[in-house]
Motif scaffolding. Structure first.
Motif, PDB file in Angstrom:
ATOM      1  N   SER A 119       0.844  -1.192   0.000  1.00 38.14           N
ATOM      2  CA  SER A 119       0.000   0.000   0.000  1.00 38.14           C
ATOM      3  C   SER A 119       0.883   1.246   0.000  1.00 38.14           C
ATOM      4  O   SER A 119       0.399   2.361  -0.187  1.00 38.14           O
TER       5      SER A 119
ATOM      6  N   GLU B  37       3.703   3.573  -1.687  1.00 37.89           N
ATOM      7  CA  GLU B  37       4.111   3.892  -3.048  1.00 37.89           C
ATOM      8  C   GLU B  37       5.544   3.465  -3.342  1.00 37.89           C
ATOM      9  O   GLU B  37       5.844   2.997  -4.447  1.00 37.89           O
TER      10      GLU B  37
ATOM     11  N   THR C  94      -3.446   2.312  -4.539  1.00 34.45           N
ATOM     12  CA  THR C  94      -2.103   2.897  -4.588  1.00 34.45           C
ATOM     13  C   THR C  94      -1.485   2.679  -5.959  1.00 34.45           C
ATOM     14  O   THR C  94      -0.875   3.585  -6.535  1.00 34.45           O
TER      15      THR C  94
END
Length: 294
Positions: free
Chosen positions: A131, A133, A172
């Motif tokens: 989740s 980046e 994401t």
């Protein structure tokens, strides 16, 4: 087990490729001990014959793993930052990207990706790492055309495993232009056939109805994901296991908010790909939507 993991972590944290490979082998050996049931021939002659034939053991079933003390201890350790193997391997993978390009470095990257995929299957809560980046961007960087097809394909496999039953990871992925990256790889003429097929598998998975992580109940079987795209539907419906040990727990937030409908995802994908209706038709024809409850 803690001591072995600590030793392996020291090795994979090195800047030397030889030490990293040694650490990866140590982790692989630990997982093999957990996941393989050792055969015990009755006589020395049969034992020698088994070793000669390479018959060191057979894979345990998932139900057996859940009852195995070593696996339960390994699962418990993964709940804490200190012993979570997936997060350590992701840091190693990021460091490997900074090494000078070479065939040997590519092999180390492949070994690291294989281990990450296996760990995301053995310990589904670790998927929540993606989740973030920065972790997803590592995988997207490996899809660059400068990398060999084997690395691109292995990265897509890890990406698929990370997305299973994790809508938050999907969101994401979308927010960092993941769809653009995968569809560009899929459409590029220089992309190898195997990588294009793997990218199509990912797009099929992306389009399927989303299942919240809290609705799952046990770890899925990775072999199906590697062997056949037709197994993707069954994989996304598999359950998962949970550890009840909250000591030194990682903050693996598995919030299921943000689930998107198939129609919403079709519109998102249609921005980058013209044949989305054909992909959806393929899902329906293959029975994958029915298998997943869509």
């Amino acid at each position: 087990m803690d001591a072995l993991l600590s030793l392996a972590f020291d090795n994979i944290s090195s800047r030397e490729a030889l030490k990293i490979r040694k650490g990866l082998r140590q982790i692989e050996g630990l997982l093999a001990q957990i996941c393989l049931a050792q055969s015990k021939p009755r006589s020395p002659k049969k034992r020698a014959q088994a070793e000669h034939d390479g018959q060191r053991g057979h894979a345990k079933g998932l139900s057996d793993l859940r009852e195995d003390a070593a696996f339960r201890e390994f699962f418990r350790l993964q709940e804490g930052f200190q012993c979570n193997v997936a997060s350590r391997l992701l840091s190693t993978l990021e460091r490997l990207l900074g090494f000078p390009p070479s065939s040997q470095n590519d092999l180390v990257i492949l070994s690291t990706l294989d281990l990450i995929q296996g760990l995301l299957i053995l310990h589904p809560p670790s998927r929540a790492l993606f989740s973030r980046e920065d972790y997803l961007n590592i995988l997207l960087d490996l899809l660059d055309s400068a990398n060999p097809p084997a690395v691109q394909s292995a990265s897509l496999l890890v990406l698929m495993t990370a997305m299973l039953e994790n809508p938050r990871n999907m969101r994401t992925f979308e927010s960092i232009d993941g769809l653009l990256t995968v569809t560009s790889l899929y459409k590029t003429r220089s992309t190898s056939r195997d990588v294009r097929l793997r990218a199509m598998e990912f797009l099929y998975l992306y389009l399927m109805p989303e299942v919240g992580s809290q609705k799952a109940s046990s770890a899925p079987n990775a072999i199906g994901l590697q062997r056949s795209p037709s197994k993707l539907a069954a994989l996304s419906g598999h359950a998962r296991t949970h550890s009840r040990d909250s000591g030194n727990a990682m903050d693996l937030d598995e919030d299921d908010t943000g689930i998107r409908s198939m129609e919403e995802k079709q519109k998102a994908l249609a921005q980058f790909l013209d044949n989305v209706p054909e992909l959806v038709h393929g899902l329906r024809e293959g029975g994958m939507l029915n298998a997943s409850g869509g």
